[in-house]
Write a protein that holds these residues in place. Structure first.
Motif, PDB file in Angstrom:
ATOM      1  N   HIS A 136      37.476 -89.538  44.393  1.00 42.15           N
ATOM      2  CA  HIS A 136      37.572 -89.887  45.810  1.00 42.15           C
ATOM      3  C   HIS A 136      38.872 -90.655  46.114  1.00 42.15           C
ATOM      4  O   HIS A 136      39.551 -90.370  47.104  1.00 42.15           O
TER       5      HIS A 136
ATOM      6  N   HIS B  69      42.278 -89.644  48.516  1.00 33.57           N
ATOM      7  CA  HIS B  69      42.978 -90.433  49.548  1.00 33.57           C
ATOM      8  C   HIS B  69      44.490 -90.286  49.395  1.00 33.57           C
ATOM      9  O   HIS B  69      45.199 -90.047  50.373  1.00 33.57           O
TER      10      HIS B  69
ATOM     11  N   CYS C  87      37.187 -95.064  56.083  1.00 37.91           N
ATOM     12  CA  CYS C  87      36.291 -94.556  55.035  1.00 37.91           C
ATOM     13  C   CYS C  87      35.301 -95.637  54.627  1.00 37.91           C
ATOM     14  O   CYS C  87      35.637 -96.809  54.601  1.00 37.91           O
TER      15      CYS C  87
ATOM     16  N   HIS D  56      35.800 -97.198  46.296  1.00 37.50           N
ATOM     17  CA  HIS D  56      37.121 -96.777  45.800  1.00 37.50           C
ATOM     18  C   HIS D  56      37.493 -97.585  44.567  1.00 37.50           C
ATOM     19  O   HIS D  56      36.878 -98.601  44.286  1.00 37.50           O
TER      20      HIS D  56
HETATM   21 ZN   LIG Z   1      37.467 -93.245  50.848  1.00 42.53          ZN
END
Ligand SMILES: [Zn+2]
Length: 386
Positions: free
Chosen positions: A104, A108, A200, A204
């Motif tokens: 993920h 980005h 978001c 992360h």
């Molecule tokens: Zn994200």
């Protein structure tokens, strides 16, 4: 209402909680609502966290009308262990979380770089255990993808901080960020300085170095844009290991350098095609000789293991030695067949018997009929009245 622990960083991976309610769901699942949770629920194109509640296994977490549901297999034991009011210790599956975080967070950087270089937007993201795809609303060539990959990996190796934050009203107006849809609830932004700023709510990495590396392993045109399949970090290592092992095996089999296997396979393929061509020529000459040597009969019957073109060639030669017709088929129970006459003999009644007795499918016109059937040689001979 479940309190979400640590929604900014998602650093909590182990916590105590109490079961508030328990729902029986479809597919043999229970939905457990907790007073507090640190599990990431499925959303934004990626599956939720897995883990444990006590010794019950959480398979996924979803937000549904009943609340944030921790999905657990429904059986007598879990129903008892997860009764409302029970106090439990919860653990999030760290390996799954870390793997998702790597993919993920890599996405980005990828989306930020593609947006900066080409102005394309990320219009779809899908992250499952099997694959990771990112859709862009513009065409990316192989060269573009290489350039993007280089820049993404440069950003990873700089080990930049990944900073999630809840912006003030003033920041919301001032900052320019990527966002896939209108955000409901408090806006959470994720900044990778100089690379990306995006709305978001998922977990992360703390720094880009944790992503390790990113590779685009496949690309396809998709709805006027491009779909990329990416892999980061641990998944990239596993994929690379598997593919390098394949190449190592091919290299050993061919006695070729690992960097030259494709050229060797191309050479083998060319040689194989040339041999196949030669074998077909020899086979035809053999069948031609066999047909030429055959005595004239009312009906010629032959079962040979060969390709459709050669079968037609053989039937044509054999029909010259038939007063009525030649029937040629391939070997085995699943057969292709050709019915061919060089005279004005009517093939329709023969074809009809093959349909009725041998389940023949197919047809034709004039002096040639062909198709497929499933029958033993004895059944065929009977249908052909031999
Ligand atoms: Zn994200």
């Amino acid at each position: 209402m479940t309190t979400h622990l640590d929604p900014l960083r998602y650093a909590t991976l182990s916590f105590d909680c109490e079961v508030k309610s328990l729902y029986t769901l479809e597919d043999g699942l229970l939905g457990v609502v907790l007073d507090r949770t640190a599990f990431f629920p499925q959303g934004g194109g990626q599956t939720g966290d897995r883990g444990t509640l006590g010794d019950c296994i959480v398979e996924n977490v979803e937000i549904r009308p009943q609340g944030t549901l921790h999905l657990v297999k429904n059986c007598e034991e879990t129903v008892q262990k997860l009764a409302p009011g029970t106090h439990l210790h919860a653990e999030i599956d760290r390996d799954k979380r870390f793997s998702d975080v790597q993919q993920h967070s890599g996405e980005h950087i990828l989306s930020g770089v593609v947006h900066r270089l080409f102005g394309y937007r990320n219009v779809g993201f899908h992250l499952s255990d099997q694959e990771v795809t990112v859709d862009f609303d513009g065409i990316l060539t192989e060269n573009d993808i290489c350039k993007v990959e280089d820049l993404v990996n440069e950003a990873i190796w700089k080990n930049l901080p990944i900073r999630p934050f809840f912006p003030t009203e003033e920041e919301k107006d001032r900052l320019c960020y990527r966002s896939k849809k209108d955000v409901e609830g408090p806006l959470r932004l994720v900044e990778i300085e100089g690379v990306d700023l995006c709305a978001c709510c998922a977990p992360h990495a703390a720094r880009t170095g944790e992503i390790g590396a990113l590779r685009v392993i496949r690309s396809e045109k998709n709805k006027g844009g491009t779909r990329l399949w990416i892999l980061c970090g641990r998944r990239l290592l596993a994929d690379t290991r598997q593919k390098l092992e394949q190449n190592r095996l091919v290299s050993t089999l061919l006695s070729a350098k690992q960097t030259e296997t494709a050229a060797y396979v191309q050479k083998l393929r060319d040689e194989h095609l040339a041999l196949q061509y030669e074998a077909t020529g020899l086979r035809r000459r053999m069948l031609q000789a066999e047909a030429d040597a055959a005595p004239v009969r009312p009906v010629q019957f032959a079962a040979v293991d060969t390709d459709p073109d050669t079968l037609l060639f053989f039937a044509d030669r054999l029909a010259a030695k038939a007063e009525r017709f030649a029937f040629c088929c391939t070997a085995g129970d699943d057969r292709r067949f050709i019915l061919l006459t060089k005279t004005d003999f009517d093939l329709q009644p023969v074809m009809q018997r093959l349909r009725e007795r041998c389940g023949a499918r197919g047809g034709g016109r004039g002096g040639v009929m062909q198709g497929s059937l499933k029958a033993t040689e004895a059944a065929l001979r009977a249908a052909l009245e031999l």
